[in-house]
Design an enzyme around this catalytic site. Sequence first.
Site, mmCIF file in Angstrom:
data_model
loop_
_atom_site.group_PDB
_atom_site.id
_atom_site.type_symbol
_atom_site.label_atom_id
_atom_site.label_comp_id
_atom_site.label_asym_id
_atom_site.label_seq_id
_atom_site.Cartn_x
_atom_site.Cartn_y
_atom_site.Cartn_z
ATOM 1 N N ARG A 1 -11.335 5.633 -0.345
ATOM 2 C CA ARG A 1 -11.513 4.841 -1.558
ATOM 3 C C ARG A 1 -12.597 3.786 -1.346
ATOM 4 N NH1 ARG A 1 -9.494 -0.285 -3.442
ATOM 5 N NH2 ARG A 1 -8.249 -0.558 -1.565
ATOM 6 N N PHE B 1 -20.195 -4.859 -2.947
ATOM 7 C CA PHE B 1 -19.020 -4.378 -2.211
ATOM 8 C C PHE B 1 -19.376 -3.082 -1.503
ATOM 9 C CE2 PHE B 1 -14.391 -5.028 -1.938
ATOM 10 C CZ PHE B 1 -14.313 -6.370 -2.269
ATOM 11 N N ARG C 1 -15.537 1.814 3.873
ATOM 12 C CA ARG C 1 -14.568 1.318 4.857
ATOM 13 C C ARG C 1 -14.299 2.261 6.014
ATOM 14 N NH1 ARG C 1 -10.551 -1.453 0.395
ATOM 15 N NH2 ARG C 1 -12.031 -3.113 -0.037
ATOM 16 N N GLU D 1 -13.317 -7.572 1.828
ATOM 17 C CA GLU D 1 -14.676 -7.075 1.992
ATOM 18 C C GLU D 1 -15.654 -7.965 1.224
ATOM 19 O OE1 GLU D 1 -14.717 -2.777 1.879
ATOM 20 O OE2 GLU D 1 -16.262 -2.922 0.350
ATOM 21 N N HIS E 1 -8.614 -0.761 6.620
ATOM 22 C CA HIS E 1 -9.562 -1.779 6.178
ATOM 23 C C HIS E 1 -10.196 -2.372 7.429
ATOM 24 C CE1 HIS E 1 -11.410 -5.192 4.283
ATOM 25 N NE2 HIS E 1 -11.002 -4.783 3.097
ATOM 26 N N GLN F 1 -6.477 4.663 4.304
ATOM 27 C CA GLN F 1 -7.618 3.796 4.575
ATOM 28 C C GLN F 1 -7.275 2.690 5.574
ATOM 29 O OE1 GLN F 1 -9.418 1.184 1.294
ATOM 30 N NE2 GLN F 1 -10.980 2.665 1.853
ATOM 31 N N LEU G 1 -5.147 -9.478 5.429
ATOM 32 C CA LEU G 1 -6.455 -9.000 5.003
ATOM 33 C C LEU G 1 -7.493 -10.105 4.829
ATOM 34 C CD1 LEU G 1 -8.032 -6.463 3.854
ATOM 35 C CD2 LEU G 1 -7.532 -7.441 1.630
ATOM 36 N N HIS H 1 -4.377 -0.068 5.145
ATOM 37 C CA HIS H 1 -4.570 -0.835 3.929
ATOM 38 C C HIS H 1 -4.166 -0.090 2.662
ATOM 39 C CE1 HIS H 1 -6.384 -3.863 1.391
ATOM 40 N NE2 HIS H 1 -7.266 -3.032 0.884
HETATM 41 C C1 LIG Z 1 -4.126 -7.466 0.638
HETATM 42 C C2 LIG Z 1 -4.705 -6.466 -0.329
HETATM 43 C C3 LIG Z 1 -5.905 -6.739 -0.980
HETATM 44 C C4 LIG Z 1 -6.452 -5.819 -1.882
HETATM 45 N N1 LIG Z 1 -7.619 -6.115 -2.518
HETATM 46 C C5 LIG Z 1 -8.121 -5.246 -3.433
HETATM 47 C C6 LIG Z 1 -9.288 -5.559 -4.197
HETATM 48 O O1 LIG Z 1 -9.881 -6.626 -4.073
HETATM 49 N N2 LIG Z 1 -9.747 -4.645 -5.088
HETATM 50 C C7 LIG Z 1 -9.117 -3.444 -5.289
HETATM 51 O O2 LIG Z 1 -9.561 -2.662 -6.120
HETATM 52 N N3 LIG Z 1 -7.989 -3.145 -4.583
HETATM 53 C C8 LIG Z 1 -7.484 -4.005 -3.687
HETATM 54 N N4 LIG Z 1 -6.334 -3.684 -3.000
HETATM 55 C C9 LIG Z 1 -5.612 -2.468 -3.349
HETATM 56 C C10 LIG Z 1 -4.834 -2.699 -4.636
HETATM 57 O O3 LIG Z 1 -4.484 -4.049 -4.750
HETATM 58 C C11 LIG Z 1 -3.556 -1.857 -4.711
HETATM 59 O O4 LIG Z 1 -3.856 -0.516 -4.472
HETATM 60 C C12 LIG Z 1 -2.931 -1.985 -6.077
HETATM 61 O O5 LIG Z 1 -2.723 -3.333 -6.409
HETATM 62 C C13 LIG Z 1 -1.626 -1.239 -6.220
HETATM 63 O O6 LIG Z 1 -1.130 -1.490 -7.514
HETATM 64 P P1 LIG Z 1 0.104 -0.696 -8.109
HETATM 65 O O7 LIG Z 1 0.307 -1.175 -9.490
HETATM 66 O O8 LIG Z 1 -0.090 0.763 -7.901
HETATM 67 O O9 LIG Z 1 1.316 -1.118 -7.187
HETATM 68 P P2 LIG Z 1 1.856 -2.551 -6.695
HETATM 69 O O10 LIG Z 1 1.068 -3.680 -7.181
HETATM 70 O O11 LIG Z 1 2.072 -2.405 -5.232
HETATM 71 O O12 LIG Z 1 3.245 -2.636 -7.422
HETATM 72 C C14 LIG Z 1 4.310 -1.744 -7.132
HETATM 73 C C15 LIG Z 1 5.474 -2.106 -8.022
HETATM 74 O O13 LIG Z 1 6.494 -1.129 -7.867
HETATM 75 C C16 LIG Z 1 7.734 -1.772 -7.701
HETATM 76 N N5 LIG Z 1 8.606 -0.839 -6.994
HETATM 77 C C17 LIG Z 1 8.352 -0.158 -5.861
HETATM 78 N N6 LIG Z 1 9.404 0.618 -5.553
HETATM 79 C C18 LIG Z 1 10.328 0.425 -6.524
HETATM 80 C C19 LIG Z 1 11.626 0.933 -6.776
HETATM 81 N N7 LIG Z 1 12.207 1.813 -5.950
HETATM 82 N N8 LIG Z 1 12.295 0.497 -7.862
HETATM 83 C C20 LIG Z 1 11.739 -0.422 -8.700
HETATM 84 N N9 LIG Z 1 10.504 -0.924 -8.520
HETATM 85 C C21 LIG Z 1 9.824 -0.502 -7.437
HETATM 86 C C22 LIG Z 1 7.414 -3.042 -6.963
HETATM 87 O O14 LIG Z 1 8.445 -3.979 -7.121
HETATM 88 C C23 LIG Z 1 6.130 -3.443 -7.679
HETATM 89 O O15 LIG Z 1 6.439 -4.093 -8.878
HETATM 90 C C24 LIG Z 1 -5.779 -4.601 -2.099
HETATM 91 C C25 LIG Z 1 -4.590 -4.329 -1.453
HETATM 92 C C26 LIG Z 1 -4.068 -5.243 -0.552
HETATM 93 C C27 LIG Z 1 -2.790 -4.871 0.161
#
Ligand SMILES: Cc1cc2nc3c(=O)[nH]c(=O)nc-3n(C[C@H](O)[C@H](O)[C@H](O)COP(=O)(O)OP(=O)(O)OC[C@H]3O[C@@H](n4cnc5c(N)ncnc54)[C@H](O)[C@@H]3O)c2cc1C
Length: 592
Positions: free
Chosen positions: A402, A124, A291, A260, A247, A245, A257, A358
Amino acid sequence: MVAVKKSLPRRQFDVVVVGAGGAGMRCSLQLAQAGLSVAVLSKVFPTRSHTVAAQGGIGASLGNMSEDSWYWHMYDTVKGSDWLGDQDAIEFMCREAPNAVYELEHFGMPFDRNANGTIYQRPFGGHTANFGEKPVQRACAAADRTGHALLHTLYQRNVAARTQFFVEWMALDLLRNEAGDVLGVTALEMETGEIYVLEAKTTVLATGGAGRIWAASTNAFINTGDGLGMAARAGLALQDMEFWQFHPTGVAGAGVLITEGVRGEGGILLNKDGERFMERYAPTLKDLAPRDFVSRSMDQEIKEGRGCGPDGSYVVLKLDHLGAETIQKRLPSIREIAIKFGNVDPIKEPIPVVPTIHYQMGGIPANYHGQVVDWKNGQNNVVKGLYAIGECAAVSVHGANRLGTNSLLDLVVFGRAAGNHIVNLHLEKQRAHEAVPAESLDFSIGRVAKLEDSKGTEKVQDVGNAIRTSMQRHCGVFRTINLLEEGVGQIEELAQQAQHVAFKDKSKVFNTARIEALELANMTEVARATILSASKRTESRGAHALDDHPNRDDENWLKHTLWYSEGSRLDYKPVQMKPLTVDTFPPKARTF
Ligand SMILES: Cc1cc2nc3c(=O)[nH]c(=O)nc-3n(C[C@H](O)[C@H](O)[C@H](O)COP(=O)(O)OP(=O)(O)OC[C@H]3O[C@@H](n4cnc5c(N)ncnc54)[C@H](O)[C@@H]3O)c2cc1C
């Protein structure tokens, strides 16, 4: 109309976790297993959180397929962050990574396997062996659906541990006492339109990113930065918000997306002359440079007239040479996305791609236990009762840029660490729930009531679109101070307009107009923080690239930005250069 104050229903928990993505659910699992009463709130069903969309992998130096060490991973992460990452937190994360991944494996996460049964790992961007010598295979993957496998595993484990989920609930504001300790949240139950007071001894923000403040984004529609808005309104700082970032490979025109992992498997970027241009920009890592580097190189190719397509507006990602079998086995969802959104079958033709927003590197300042910290009198002071983990937090392991796969890692490492920290504190002193002061509640209720009664003429959609257009134009891959300063003016004006939005439909049941209006208030804070922080940083570092200040300036800018909502004020604090046990990696030029 929303319920009036006196009748507000109340519930009490040991811990309220706002967010059911990878971070929130890894934390809640730790808490529920320790026997604490835990409420997890989510705007959507937990397994629809954005983590489900993560494709490429989770980084850990297992060394299953090429020699590796956590120390090399740490070096890559510090260098990837362009030295803005805090080295104590980075050491903590990289050391914990193998354990965190094995733990997921033991939870039942269905990783891809090597012939000898170990977890499959792909190369990666920016991940190297022996301090930058050559790419390493560090990304543990479940095909191109790693986030899906991760999130479903965590959800099932939480159900077994009896975590209480509040599905389709939106947290609105933090409740604080006079000393600033956090006592829980107000939250809207979407189904009924009722507002609740959720009292908690500890509150954890795990609300994910805010990529929806840009027009072209790989992020889900729910990624509106609610946790950041809540923190900002409570007077807390947002850190390093200028670093977002791009992407390199969003499908041109759609933004969806393309992981990568495609380049990890051997895919390459080509310009209109069929040239593999990354060889010129990053002779060692080529297409697998970090990236920020690849995005800028692509932008440069397009600007200099070597873009593809009728108006030269994109480059292409070629992977047909990997063969149909590898594509179908390792990258099945990518093929589907390319066919559906790019109108090409990557087994035969290259995919048109452009850099797309991203990930946010900045967020709510937290230490590596997950505790939110407030910078005062030259030191980080812990905000009692409040934690922030996952993409909404700035720990800060990602600094100015990142590395791919380090976010899924950050979710599980710091979700677990925060869970353990809360459990230990809780066992030490079983403090009782503290009464929520009326002023704190009035603030939140007043905010919702004002929106509800608004006679304003602005429409939520219009203001939201204007913010996205302005951010896209003024705060893109390449920036200039002039462009940014113009953007600051526009965003502040739009923030004023956002104060006067109104919606016609006042019904209570699943009223999405009300929810979008509440989300807009959060997006506005994030956009203000981003553009002002960016306009003042007169250097190029990581993802923040200024045409008019092309060099990194460690003398003046090796420091974190802090933005406060009230009066849109900025402050700065030093980067933690000292790791936990090893020597500092001192700043040097970042070439690949
Ligand atoms: C398309 C894509 C592909 C990716 N691929 C990778 C990868 O391969 N490897 C990697 O390391 N990273 C990857 N990333 C980045 C990574 O996936 C994210 O940074 C990470 O999943 C975020 O996780 P989180 O738990 O912080 O938030 P999220 O998974 O975004 O969850 C947020 C949660 O908060 C809740 N929420 C938000 N606001 C409120 C509110 N006001 N009240 C109640 N609930 C709320 C939502 O409902 C949700 O449950 C990718 C990101 C994207 C967009």
